[in-house]
Design an enzyme around this catalytic site. Structure first.
Site, PDB file in Angstrom:
ATOM      1  N   HIS A 269      45.634  40.551  49.019  1.00 10.67           N
ATOM      2  CA  HIS A 269      44.403  39.794  49.149  1.00 10.67           C
ATOM      3  C   HIS A 269      44.323  38.794  48.033  1.00 10.67           C
ATOM      4  CE1 HIS A 269      39.776  39.734  48.479  1.00 10.67           C
ATOM      5  NE2 HIS A 269      40.108  39.443  49.814  1.00 10.67           N
ATOM      6  N   LYS A 271      44.553  35.514  46.031  1.00 13.61           N
ATOM      7  CA  LYS A 271      44.757  33.868  46.228  1.00 13.61           C
ATOM      8  C   LYS A 271      45.243  33.202  44.958  1.00 13.61           C
ATOM      9  CE  LYS A 271      40.907  35.591  48.860  1.00 13.61           C
ATOM     10  NZ  LYS A 271      41.593  36.309  49.594  1.00 13.61           N
ATOM     11  N   HIS A 515      31.609  33.911  49.378  1.00 12.08           N
ATOM     12  CA  HIS A 515      32.650  34.547  49.371  1.00 12.08           C
ATOM     13  C   HIS A 515      33.356  34.546  48.151  1.00 12.08           C
ATOM     14  CE1 HIS A 515      37.096  35.175  50.619  1.00 12.08           C
ATOM     15  NE2 HIS A 515      36.487  36.170  51.435  1.00 12.08           N
ATOM     16  N   LYS A 517      33.979  35.917  44.141  1.00  6.10           N
ATOM     17  CA  LYS A 517      34.024  37.048  43.373  1.00  6.10           C
ATOM     18  C   LYS A 517      34.115  36.539  41.873  1.00  6.10           C
ATOM     19  CE  LYS A 517      36.809  37.224  47.450  1.00  6.10           C
ATOM     20  NZ  LYS A 517      35.923  37.426  48.359  1.00  6.10           N
TER      21      LYS A 517
END
Length: 657
Positions: A269, A271, A515, A517
């Site tokens: 996950h 990026k 989106h 975090k």
């Protein structure tokens, strides 16, 4: 396919125009199609199987090749047409599956053989004419990309000597955090487009990791003729790896890397972007996947954030620069990902001195024992806080904006709270495993840990921002665009779920879903830094990265049943950056309090020139004061204070949308 396929000009053009997308078969049950409309990143170790998390690769709606030259021959047009996936079309169940690179290899092989037979039958003059035309098509430019805003893209730099390598201007030499650009919203100096991140004009090598990919869109933002790509992708089994490698082999400038996903590991996950230019490397850590909607396109339905820093190439005449903790943890993560050692070695050619003000925080999938557990997951977060001199025993205020929620518990939130204070994870493990009160510290039995340690987090000091059903329904894209916003009603309605921490997540850019975090941490008292901090204090800090608020993302520390030693179990791969908000009290005192000297090394000239919005409310207990404190350092994308979940307001549940 034969090895000489890469020399077939028509096939190369078809590959270049290939689109990403995995289609559901026509006879697939509706329940399965509904499941694939969302991406669940929150499966928990205790209750979920290893196969719950499945990456969904969005179907492309772009039409690459529609602007090609009118003189293209019929074979070229047919090859390009075969590579396009019609967004409204229905796939024949008997056809071969389309791979991640959008290639139906069986069908393309049949087309290639047909073209070869046609060419052999043609006379010599016709063949020569076709070869000439093919060369012309091969040299045609890639699909057009809208030009970034003025000043956002570096021009190619001609290097006269080694001493000039560090003289070219860098856009973000101190580091910066930006919102992603959003279509339909005015630009205010605190956002950035994907084109402005990549700077394609002189991009030599792009090392990219993501959970979701839209490769035709990504390649349209770069110059595929001059840029090499190394893609760090998820592949749980060997068959998937071999399939992806086979497809990538047809693309001469694309290579793949597969981080280990053995056992409990279920999701790659993270990026991350390592963007190598002639005179500098740009490190970008976004919360966004490599898809058009995550970067503000598709009518601006989704927003994200990204950390960027530009590091200059070291002058050949200078000695090798000393490393920083940021560099060490980045390299540690890349080695764990099994990235090629030559690319990791390239990082030594750049000056990481400016990263000393930041920390690279990661979660490495798998079980970690010995001393490895201390370096990753929420244990690694606590280690990063301590190494930056930000450890404190004073109470904190925490605001966590997340796009996916796991099965939260008091123990898990306490572990994140303690890590934010700089704890290694042992204090929480001691409290969870001890049968006495006070508990004896696991690594220092002479120290007693009171059972109420860190319990102040329950006093409205920990707020979690997640959208309500009403917020999703009223958003620009509506429920159909909320497939990556994940939560389950069975967790929310569980007896142990701490519902009091939830707040509605409404964007300041009205109508957008998030989106993001981001973990915002504000100690009650400023934290004085060590002498090398030049009398600075840290007023606050934030984590910006890929990790949602779930045990899958941050891990769970347990005692190994055999060795009785700590072991950290992590189901996901994640990464992010810790960004501090620093202040010089002496400067503030000299200014007589008329101007704020709060600043961070991440503030760029372009970001600081934008007018910061005033604080929504100076109320630490409800999340107010965030915008004023983090202004110019880390954008606050949601409205604060967030609305409580009361009066019929319920979270968005993807399985019930």
């Amino acid at each position: 396919m034969h090895s000489d396929d890469v020399d077939d000009a028509d096939l190369r053009a078809a590959i270049a125009a290939s689109l990403l997308g995995i289609r559901n078969s026509a006879d697939e049950p509706p329940s399965r199609r509904r499941q694939q409309a969302v991406v669940d990143l929150t499966g928990e170790t205790e209750s979920e199987s290893d196969n719950d998390v499945v990456p969904i690769y969005p179907k492309s709606r772009s039409v690459i090749g529609s602007e090609t030259d009118d003189e293209e021959d019929e074979d070229m047009k047919r090859a390009i047409a075969l590579s396009l996936q019609e967004s409204k079309g229905v796939q024949d169940p008997s056809s071969a599956p389309i791979g991640i690179f959008g290639l139906d290899r069986k069908q393309m092989e049949q087309e290639r053989l047909a073209r070869l037979a046609k060419r052999k039958a043609a006379d010599t003059s016709s063949l020569n004419e076709r070869e000439s035309k093919s060369s012309k098509i091969e040299a045609a430019p890639t699909p057009r990309v809208s030009k970034p805003v003025q000043g956002s893209e570096h021009a190619s730099v001609t290097i006269a000597s080694a001493s000039a390598l560090t003289s070219s201007p860098l856009q973000y030499p101190e580091g910066v955090v930006k919102k992603t650009w959003a279509s339909g919203f005015p630009r205010q100096g605190d956002d950035i487009k994907i084109e402005e991140v990549l700077q394609k004009s002189d991009l030599e090598l792009a090392v990219l990791s993501s959970f979701m990919w839209d490769l035709d869109w990504l390649f349209s933002k770069t110059d595929t003729r001059s840029t090499r790509f190394l893609l760090m992708m998820q592949a749980k089994d060997d068959a998937t790896k071999r399939q992806y490698e086979s497809e990538a082999a047809a693309l001469r400038n694309v290579r793949l890397c597969f981080p280990p996903m053995d056992g409990q590991v279920n999701c790659m996950h993270s990026k991350l972007m390592l963007l190598f230019h002639p005179t500098y490397v740009r490190i970008a850590v976004p919360t966004a996947n490599l898809t058009n909607y995550d970067w503000g396109e598709m009518n601006g339905v989704m927003e994200n954030s990204v950390f960027l820093i530009d590091l200059p190439k070291i002058d050949d005449k200078k000695q090798e620069c000393p490393t920083t903790a940021f560099y060490e943890d980045l390299v540690y993560f890349l080695k764990a990902c099994t990235l090629h050692e030559n690319i990791i070695a390239k990082l030594k050619s750049f000056d990481f001195a400016k990263t000393a003000n930041y920390a690279f925080v990661h979660t490495i999938g798998g079980a970690h024992t010995g001393t490895a557990w201390e370096r990753t997951g929420y244990c690694g977060l606590g280690r990063a806080v301590e190494r930056m001199g930000l450890r404190t025993s004073k109470p904190l205020n925490i605001d966590f904006v997340t796009s996916s929620l796991g099965s939260l518990s008091d123990d898990f939130l306490r572990s994140i709270y303690l890590a934010s204070q700089g704890d290694s994870g042992i204090t929480d493990l001691t409290l969870r495993t001890s049968k006495t009160s006070p508990a004896r510290h696991l690594t220092d039995p002479t120290t007693l840990v009171a059972h109420h340690t860190a319990s102040e987090w329950k006093d409205d000091r920990f707020r979690v921002y997640f959208p309500s059903h009403a917020t999703v329904a009223a958003s620009k894209g509506g429920p159909n665009c909320a497939g990556t916003v994940c939560f389950q009603s069975r967790w929310y309605e569980g007896a142990k779920f701490p519902r009091h921490v939830l707040r509605d997540c409404e964007s300041q850019r009205r109508g957008m879903l998030m989106h993001n975090k981001i973990l915002y941490v504000r100690p009650d008292e400023p934290i004085p830094l060590a002498p090398q901090g030049k009398n600075q204090v840290c007023r606050a800090w934030a984590y910006v990265g890929s990790a949602n608020l779930s045990e899958s993302a941050w891990g769970r520390l347990v005692l190994d049943r055999t060795t009785k030693q700590p072991k950290l179990n992590c189901r996901n791969w994640e990464c992010g950056v810790l960004v501090p908000v620093l202040e010089n009290p002496r400067t503030k005192s000299d200014a007589g309090g008329n101007s704020s000297s709060s600043s961070s090394s991440s503030t760029s000239s372009s970001a600081s020139s934008a007018q910061a919005p005033p604080p929504t409310r100076n109320d630490e207990g409800t999340g107010g004061g965030l915008m004023g404190l983090f202004a110019g350092t880390v954008p606050v994308p949601m409205r604060v204070p967030g609305r409580y979940y009361e009066g019929g307001r319920r979270p968005w549940f993807f399985s019930e949308g």
